[in-house]
Structure formats: structure tokens, C-alpha cells
Motif scaffolding. Structure first.
Motif, mmCIF file in Angstrom:
data_model
loop_
_atom_site.group_PDB
_atom_site.id
_atom_site.type_symbol
_atom_site.label_atom_id
_atom_site.label_comp_id
_atom_site.label_asym_id
_atom_site.label_seq_id
_atom_site.Cartn_x
_atom_site.Cartn_y
_atom_site.Cartn_z
ATOM 1 N N PHE A 153 3.346 2.387 -10.885
ATOM 2 C CA PHE A 153 4.638 2.748 -11.280
ATOM 3 C C PHE A 153 5.133 2.403 -13.141
ATOM 4 O O PHE A 153 4.043 1.484 -13.644
ATOM 5 N N SER A 154 6.637 2.736 -13.437
ATOM 6 C CA SER A 154 7.108 2.781 -14.890
ATOM 7 C C SER A 154 7.270 0.983 -15.188
ATOM 8 O O SER A 154 7.864 0.757 -13.690
ATOM 9 N N ASP A 155 7.446 0.487 -16.808
ATOM 10 C CA ASP A 155 8.186 -0.882 -16.276
ATOM 11 C C ASP A 155 9.371 -0.227 -15.968
ATOM 12 O O ASP A 155 10.119 -1.778 -15.812
ATOM 13 N N ASP A 156 9.777 0.680 -15.947
ATOM 14 C CA ASP A 156 11.138 0.189 -15.950
ATOM 15 C C ASP A 156 11.578 0.726 -13.524
ATOM 16 O O ASP A 156 12.817 1.236 -14.113
ATOM 17 N N ALA A 157 10.459 1.028 -13.081
ATOM 18 C CA ALA A 157 10.604 1.293 -12.050
ATOM 19 C C ALA A 157 11.620 0.721 -11.077
ATOM 20 O O ALA A 157 11.677 -0.414 -11.746
ATOM 21 N N SER A 158 11.931 1.192 -10.106
ATOM 22 C CA SER A 158 12.428 0.550 -9.300
ATOM 23 C C SER A 158 12.339 1.042 -7.638
ATOM 24 O O SER A 158 11.621 2.077 -7.079
ATOM 25 N N VAL A 159 12.113 0.281 -6.798
ATOM 26 C CA VAL A 159 11.353 0.228 -5.313
ATOM 27 C C VAL A 159 12.365 -0.378 -4.492
ATOM 28 O O VAL A 159 12.748 -1.225 -4.300
ATOM 29 N N GLY A 166 9.161 19.471 -7.164
ATOM 30 C CA GLY A 166 9.896 18.908 -8.839
ATOM 31 C C GLY A 166 8.487 17.730 -8.751
ATOM 32 O O GLY A 166 7.858 17.912 -8.813
ATOM 33 N N PRO A 167 9.421 16.642 -8.707
ATOM 34 C CA PRO A 167 9.054 15.637 -10.033
ATOM 35 C C PRO A 167 9.200 14.295 -8.481
ATOM 36 O O PRO A 167 7.854 13.400 -8.747
ATOM 37 N N TYR A 168 9.028 15.058 -7.859
ATOM 38 C CA TYR A 168 8.820 13.925 -5.864
ATOM 39 C C TYR A 168 7.716 14.097 -5.339
ATOM 40 O O TYR A 168 7.775 15.541 -5.066
ATOM 41 N N ALA A 169 7.029 13.148 -5.013
ATOM 42 C CA ALA A 169 5.533 13.425 -4.083
ATOM 43 C C ALA A 169 6.579 12.782 -2.492
ATOM 44 O O ALA A 169 7.671 11.787 -2.708
ATOM 45 N N ALA A 170 6.601 13.517 -1.061
ATOM 46 C CA ALA A 170 7.148 12.823 -0.234
ATOM 47 C C ALA A 170 6.014 12.644 0.586
ATOM 48 O O ALA A 170 5.832 13.494 0.839
ATOM 49 N N PHE A 210 8.091 9.348 -3.433
ATOM 50 C CA PHE A 210 8.296 8.730 -5.140
ATOM 51 C C PHE A 210 8.854 9.877 -6.062
ATOM 52 O O PHE A 210 8.812 11.163 -5.913
ATOM 53 N N LYS A 211 9.468 9.479 -7.009
ATOM 54 C CA LYS A 211 9.903 10.210 -7.844
ATOM 55 C C LYS A 211 8.965 9.576 -9.362
ATOM 56 O O LYS A 211 8.932 8.659 -9.672
ATOM 57 N N MET A 258 11.033 4.969 -6.403
ATOM 58 C CA MET A 258 10.246 4.753 -5.045
ATOM 59 C C MET A 258 11.360 4.652 -3.590
ATOM 60 O O MET A 258 12.310 3.286 -4.054
ATOM 61 N N ARG A 259 11.262 5.580 -2.345
ATOM 62 C CA ARG A 259 11.963 5.168 -1.893
ATOM 63 C C ARG A 259 11.519 5.163 -0.443
ATOM 64 O O ARG A 259 10.886 5.923 -0.039
ATOM 65 N N ALA A 260 11.841 3.869 0.401
ATOM 66 C CA ALA A 260 11.538 4.266 2.026
ATOM 67 C C ALA A 260 11.931 4.058 3.296
ATOM 68 O O ALA A 260 13.228 2.772 3.262
#
Lengths: 125, 125
Positions: free
Chosen positions: A30-36, A75-79, A101-102, A112-114
Motif C-alpha cells: 500500500f501507498s503511505d496515504d492508502a485507505s482500506v 484501468g488502475p483497478y484489480a478486482a 484494489f486501486k 482497497m474495498r472488501a
């Protein structure tokens, strides 16, 4: 934009890091500013410290991940669809999950969204 | 909030409507002001007329959907993995897709997002 191979490799590393019981390896994706947001609708965990803490807690159950079917790259997403496998008190349990994952341009996950809920939890009662 | 059974039934109706070749049945699953972003990153189709037109075009290929694994239900969202099966010019093709549906309180889909890309398209070349 990050290429599909890099995104797919990140998903496989996510699964492998659970196998290895390494929250540090997961957080490093994850990046430093990522959100989960796990599950979707709950308060997102934001930033490396919160994300590491979340995965330390997640892995205390010994949870392993089993990927189900191909990773979708858009695009920038993996699902991707997977099961979370747990054994608590000698009892096998599993949860059906789909994650998105974006990625940013550096190949790190920024969001990240679950997706899972009560109907996806098996063997818990 | 719409209950899980209603959301699961909507996903099964979506698949069945493709089997029946009925874009009207698909459009009926959506609210009047719904948006369809298929694939994610493209301009969303917004409103019943645009959505119906999109599914009329989609079904002209004879595409069928094969659900893969359990539907994940998370709050107002359903997420599900499937393949789109096509036969064009006697050639079998398929596309791996994951969709998310967001429902309103009336059980209608207000937002659809479809995740797939070039790595998920098989048999096209």
C-alpha cells in the motif's frame, strides 16, 4: 499507469503474505496515504500505521486466502474473488469476499474495498 | 435497506434476462436515475433510456452470463464474478468480469460498475 502484470503480481503477493503470516508484507503493498475499507461501509483505515495494525489483527486468526478465478484488471483497478479460510477452536470456517484494489502510478495500492457480509460467512454459528 | 435475498434475486434475474435475450428485463432492475459504468473508467450510461440502449447493444452479440461463485452482499452492495460467453462467427470467446451493484431502498440498482480489461478477454484474436 501501472501495468496489468504488476497489479496481478500484487494480488498474488497479498495472498502469499497471508500464507506467510506477514502483515508487514501486506502493508508494503500500500501507498503511505492508502485507505482500506474492509468491509465496504465501515470507517476506512487510512495510512500505513492503521493499515499495518489492521492486518496484524486480521492475521491473528491464522486466516489464509484462496483466490477464486481470474483477477480482473480494469484501468488502475484489480478486482478479485477469494475465500478467507479460518480454523478457530478446531472448526473450519470461511468467508466469501471480493476485493477491489486501486493502484497509483508507482504500483502501490491507494484504495482497497472488501465486499462481504453475513450471507458470506460460513461455519461461524 | 434492501435485504440480501432481494439483492441476490436481482443478480440471478440479471443473468436470466441475458439468457432470455431481454434488455427490457435488465433495464427494469435499475432505478430511473441509475448509472452503469461498464467497464469502470468509461463514461457512465445514466438513466433508463441510456441503460436500455446499452443492453440492447450488449445483447446483439448473443452474450450469455455464467455466474462464478457466491454473490457477495455487503450493506447495499452486491458484488459477483462471472464470465460473459460469446460465439461470434462460430468462434467461442469469453470475458472474465466482476460487477458491483448498489441498491436503493426500493430494491432497484442505482449504480453498476463492471471490472474487466484486455487481460480478461479470451479468444478474440
Amino acid at each position: 499507469m501501472t501495468d496489468a502484470k504488476t497489479m496481478e503480481a500484487a494480488v498474488h503477493e497479498y495472498v502469499a503474505a497471508f500464507d506467510a503470516g506477514s502483515p508487514e508484507r501486506v502493508a508494503a503493498l500500500f501507498s503511505d496515504d492508502a485507505s482500506v475499507e474492509d468491509p465496504v461501509g465501515t470507517e476506512p483505515k487510512v495510512g500505513q500505521a492503521a493499515i499495518l495494525e489492521f492486518y496484524i489483527a486480521s492475521m491473528q486468526t491464522g486466516a489464509k486466502l484462496r483466490l477464486e478465478g481470474p483477477i480482473r484488471v480494469c484501468g488502475p483497478y484489480a478486482a478479485f474473488a477469494f475465500s478467507v479460510l479460518l480454523n478457530l477452536g478446531g472448526k473450519d470456517m470461511h468467508v466469501d469476499v471480493i476485493d477491489t484494489f486501486k493502484f497509483n502510478d508507482d504500483g502501490k495500492v491507494v484504495e482497497m474495498r472488501a465486499y462481504f457480509g453475513p450471507t458470506n460467512m460460513h461455519g461461524f454459528s
